[in-house]
Structures are given as structure tokens and as C-alpha cells.
Design a protein around this motif. Structure first.
Motif, short mmCIF file in Angstrom:
data_model
loop_
_atom_site.label_atom_id
_atom_site.label_comp_id
_atom_site.label_asym_id
_atom_site.label_seq_id
_atom_site.Cartn_x
_atom_site.Cartn_y
_atom_site.Cartn_z
N CYS A 45 0.35 -1.33 0.30
CA CYS A 45 -0.18 0.15 -0.34
C CYS A 45 0.84 0.88 -0.03
O CYS A 45 1.17 1.52 0.93
N THR A 46 0.39 2.02 -1.05
CA THR A 46 1.04 3.74 -0.97
C THR A 46 0.28 4.16 -0.84
O THR A 46 0.57 5.57 -1.13
N GLU A 47 -0.78 4.05 -0.69
CA GLU A 47 -1.73 5.04 -0.36
C GLU A 47 -1.55 5.71 -2.17
O GLU A 47 -2.56 6.97 -1.84
N CYS A 48 -1.59 4.91 -3.12
CA CYS A 48 -2.22 6.02 -4.27
C CYS A 48 -0.83 6.90 -4.95
O CYS A 48 -0.99 7.35 -5.66
N VAL A 49 0.06 6.28 -4.11
CA VAL A 49 0.96 7.98 -4.42
C VAL A 49 1.93 7.15 -5.62
O VAL A 49 2.50 5.74 -5.50
N GLY A 50 2.52 8.17 -6.28
CA GLY A 50 2.50 6.95 -7.96
C GLY A 50 1.61 7.39 -8.97
O GLY A 50 2.19 7.10 -10.29
N HIS A 51 0.45 6.85 -8.66
CA HIS A 51 -0.85 6.41 -9.07
C HIS A 51 -1.82 7.76 -9.40
O HIS A 51 -2.06 8.05 -10.80
N TYR A 52 -2.17 7.86 -8.46
CA TYR A 52 -3.28 8.55 -7.94
C TYR A 52 -2.89 9.90 -7.29
O TYR A 52 -2.06 9.69 -6.22
N ASP A 53 -4.25 10.74 -7.14
CA ASP A 53 -3.95 12.24 -6.31
C ASP A 53 -4.07 11.75 -4.77
O ASP A 53 -4.00 12.16 -3.85
N THR A 54 -5.19 10.67 -4.92
CA THR A 54 -6.11 9.93 -3.01
C THR A 54 -6.47 8.59 -3.25
O THR A 54 -6.10 8.03 -4.67
N PRO A 55 -6.04 7.63 -2.42
CA PRO A 55 -5.91 6.17 -2.03
C PRO A 55 -7.81 6.23 -3.17
O PRO A 55 -8.78 6.59 -2.46
N GLN A 56 -7.49 5.69 -4.11
CA GLN A 56 -8.89 4.72 -5.02
C GLN A 56 -9.51 4.29 -4.06
O GLN A 56 -11.09 4.24 -3.93
N CYS A 57 -9.22 3.45 -3.12
CA CYS A 57 -9.80 2.46 -2.35
C CYS A 57 -10.82 3.22 -1.34
O CYS A 57 -12.36 2.69 -1.57
N ILE A 75 -12.14 2.85 5.60
CA ILE A 75 -10.88 2.27 5.01
C ILE A 75 -9.84 4.21 5.70
O ILE A 75 -9.76 4.63 5.10
N PRO A 76 -9.18 3.84 6.58
CA PRO A 76 -8.59 4.83 7.53
C PRO A 76 -7.49 4.54 7.36
O PRO A 76 -6.78 3.52 6.78
N LYS A 77 -6.55 5.76 7.11
CA LYS A 77 -4.63 5.75 7.40
C LYS A 77 -4.94 4.47 8.85
O LYS A 77 -5.22 3.96 10.13
N ASP A 78 -3.49 3.81 8.73
CA ASP A 78 -2.99 2.61 9.78
C ASP A 78 -2.17 3.46 10.47
O ASP A 78 -1.56 3.35 10.10
N PRO A 79 -2.88 3.73 11.79
CA PRO A 79 -2.39 3.89 13.19
C PRO A 79 -1.12 3.69 13.35
O PRO A 79 0.17 3.93 13.63
N GLY A 80 -0.97 1.98 13.28
CA GLY A 80 -0.20 0.76 13.72
C GLY A 80 0.88 1.16 12.43
O GLY A 80 2.11 -0.34 12.54
N ASN A 81 0.62 1.71 11.47
CA ASN A 81 1.92 1.67 10.28
C ASN A 81 2.20 2.97 9.55
O ASN A 81 1.61 3.00 7.72
N GLN A 82 2.92 4.04 10.23
CA GLN A 82 2.43 5.08 9.94
C GLN A 82 4.31 5.34 9.09
O GLN A 82 4.91 4.68 9.44
N GLU A 83 4.19 5.86 7.61
CA GLU A 83 4.37 6.75 7.17
C GLU A 83 5.14 7.45 6.31
O GLU A 83 3.30 7.90 6.21
N SER A 84 6.08 8.13 5.60
CA SER A 84 6.13 9.91 4.93
C SER A 84 5.53 9.68 3.57
O SER A 84 6.07 8.50 3.55
N GLU A 85 4.88 10.60 3.45
CA GLU A 85 5.64 10.37 2.42
C GLU A 85 6.17 10.19 1.18
O GLU A 85 6.11 9.20 -0.17
N GLN A 121 8.25 8.29 2.17
CA GLN A 121 8.46 6.66 2.39
C GLN A 121 7.50 5.89 1.36
O GLN A 121 7.81 5.07 0.58
N LEU A 122 6.30 6.45 1.25
CA LEU A 122 5.25 5.71 -0.19
C LEU A 122 5.83 6.19 -0.95
O LEU A 122 5.90 5.14 -2.09
#
Length: 86
Positions: free
Chosen positions: A38-50, A59-69, A71-72
Motif C-alpha cells: 500500500c502506497t496510498e496510491c502515491v505515484g498513481h493517483y492524488d487520493t487513495p482510490q479504495c 478504510i482509514p490510515k493505519d495508525p500502526g503503520n506510519q510512513e511519510s510521503e 517513504q511511500l
């Protein structure tokens, strides 16, 4: 940070085909998101398509798996073979 599908999922099947990284699969009870894909659609779309197509907003952000932009973008580059951030 990657996204997560909560137990509010109704298994409507609309999120899985929208994921450009094939990070969404059917789990035992609900759909699941592989945080390694999961890249939150970074590189593909402006927003997560799911998130865009989910009718129950489960489908919220996973607080247990934090990544910066950044890193995505690195993950996107590894998954696709395309260079990172333009």
C-alpha cells in the motif's frame, strides 16, 4: 502510512480492483490491505482510490503503520520499478 480496512467492511468488492498495487485481497472475513504494497496510491493517483469508492467509509490510515510521503514514494519506486517522486 498505509491504509487498513476495518471490520465495518461489507465485502462489496469495489475496493480490490481499484488498487493499482494489488495490495487489497479478500481475507477470511473482510478485505485486507497488505501494508508492504500500500502506497496510498502515491505515484498513481492524488487520493487513495479504495477510499474514494468505499461505500461505508471503512478504510482509514493505519495508525500502526506510519510512513511519510517520502517513504511511500520509495515503496512506489520499488513496487513499480519507476523512479520515485517526479
Amino acid at each position: 502510512m498505509s491504509l487498513i480496512i476495518t471490520d465495518e467492511c461489507i465485502n462489496c468488492d469495489v475496493c480490490e480492483p481499484e488498487c493499482p498495487n494489488e495490495a487489497i485481497t479478500q481475507g477470511e472475513e473482510i478485505y485486507e490491505i497488505d501494508p508492504n504494497k500500500c502506497t496510498e496510491c502515491v505515484g498513481h493517483y492524488d487520493t487513495p482510490q479504495c477510499v474514494e469508492v468505499c461505500p461505508v467509509d471503512c478504510i482509514p490510515k493505519d495508525p500502526g503503520n506510519q510512513e511519510s510521503e517520502d517513504q511511500l514514494w520509495v515503496k512506489y519506486a520499488k513496487l513499480t520499478g519507476n523512479p520515485g517522486r517526479p
